[in-house]
Every structure is written in structure tokens, then in C-alpha cells.
Design a protein around this motif. Structure first.
Motif, short mmCIF file in Angstrom:
data_model
loop_
_atom_site.label_atom_id
_atom_site.label_comp_id
_atom_site.label_asym_id
_atom_site.label_seq_id
_atom_site.Cartn_x
_atom_site.Cartn_y
_atom_site.Cartn_z
N SER A 41 0.86 -1.18 0.00
CA SER A 41 0.00 0.00 0.00
C SER A 41 0.90 1.23 0.00
O SER A 41 2.03 1.18 0.47
N ALA A 42 0.38 2.29 -0.53
CA ALA A 42 1.10 3.56 -0.53
C ALA A 42 0.45 4.43 0.55
O ALA A 42 -0.64 4.95 0.35
N GLU A 43 1.11 4.50 1.68
CA GLU A 43 0.58 5.26 2.81
C GLU A 43 1.63 6.23 3.31
O GLU A 43 2.81 5.92 3.32
N SER A 44 1.18 7.36 3.73
CA SER A 44 2.06 8.35 4.33
C SER A 44 1.77 8.39 5.83
O SER A 44 0.80 8.98 6.27
N VAL A 45 2.63 7.69 6.59
CA VAL A 45 2.44 7.55 8.03
C VAL A 45 3.73 7.95 8.72
O VAL A 45 4.82 7.58 8.28
N ARG A 46 3.63 8.72 9.79
CA ARG A 46 4.82 9.08 10.55
C ARG A 46 5.22 7.92 11.44
O ARG A 46 4.42 7.40 12.20
N MET A 47 6.48 7.47 11.31
CA MET A 47 7.00 6.31 12.04
C MET A 47 8.34 6.67 12.67
O MET A 47 8.93 7.69 12.35
N THR A 48 8.82 5.78 13.52
CA THR A 48 10.15 5.90 14.12
C THR A 48 10.90 4.61 13.83
O THR A 48 10.37 3.52 14.05
N ASP A 49 12.15 4.73 13.32
CA ASP A 49 12.91 3.53 13.03
C ASP A 49 13.60 3.01 14.29
O ASP A 49 13.44 3.57 15.38
N ALA A 50 14.38 1.94 14.17
CA ALA A 50 15.02 1.30 15.32
C ALA A 50 16.03 2.22 16.02
O ALA A 50 16.34 2.02 17.18
N LYS A 51 16.53 3.22 15.30
CA LYS A 51 17.49 4.16 15.88
C LYS A 51 16.82 5.36 16.53
O LYS A 51 17.48 6.24 17.05
#
Length: 113
Positions: A41-51
Motif C-alpha cells: 500500500s502507498a501510505e504516508s504515516v509518521r513512524m520511528t525507526d530502530a534508531k
């Protein structure tokens, strides 16, 4: 492959595993392209990576492949290009793991680019 994945993962994607940095050129090196079954899916979601770095997703790819890791590159569709950069692939920034609720055969993964 679980029955649910067999039914839902009908698209193809290509991923290139990050192998490390070349000592002479200081360029990133990647493995050969590998085509996998997926959905996306093409979604624009604010995320946080492992760092702990915050980013906004471009694509979310759903697959049963457990060997894809943060730093690898992935492209929706099939590609034989040796370079993920020239192929137009995106870097996998974060991965989430979900249980295979129905069959308990293989867990499902969300790859966030």
C-alpha cells in the motif's frame, strides 16, 4: 506459505540485501536482486525507526519473508537490475512483525520504506 498469505500476497517485489561498505570506494554494496511475493500500500504515516529517527513512510510492503532487514532496499515489481539505486528502490526503514493468526505457519512482516 500460509493459506492467507497464498491468497493475499499476489504481487511481486524485488529486494536487495545490504551487504556492507566497500573499503576502497566507501560505497554501499548490495546482494543480487531477489523477487518475493507480497502485497503493498502507498501510505504516508509518521513512524520511528530502530534508531529513534522519525520518518514518513512512502510504501508499506506486506510479506512473509523474515530475512529482510532495515537498510535493505525494496522495489514493488520485478527487477533484474544489480543496483537498487538505479532500479528506483526504496530503503527499508522499519519492520514490524505480526503473527500468522490462522495457520501458524509463517509470521507476517510489514516493511516500511
Amino acid at each position: 506459505m500460509s493459506a492467507a498469505a497464498n491468497w493475499s500476497y499476489t504481487a511481486k517485489a524485488t529486494f536487495w540485501a545490504f551487504m556492507g561498505r566497500d573499503d576502497w570506494t566507501n560505497a554501499n554494496t548490495y546482494g543480487s536482486p531477489v523477487v518475493i511475493d507480497c502485497d503493498y500500500s502507498a501510505e504516508s504515516v509518521r513512524m520511528t525507526d530502530a534508531k529513534g529517527v522519525e520518518f514518513t513512510t512512502r510504501q508499506i510492503i506486506y510479506t512473509e519473508r523474515a530475512d529482510i532487514k532495515q537498510g535493505d532496499f525494496i522495489l514493488i515489481g520485478e527487477s533484474a537490475d544489480a543496483s537498487p539505486i538505479t532500479a528506483g528502490a526504496f530503503e527499508v526503514r522499519a519492520i514490524t512483525r505480526d503473527a500468522d493468526t490462522f495457520d501458524r505457519v509463517a509470521d507476517d512482516y510489514k516493511l516500511l520504506t
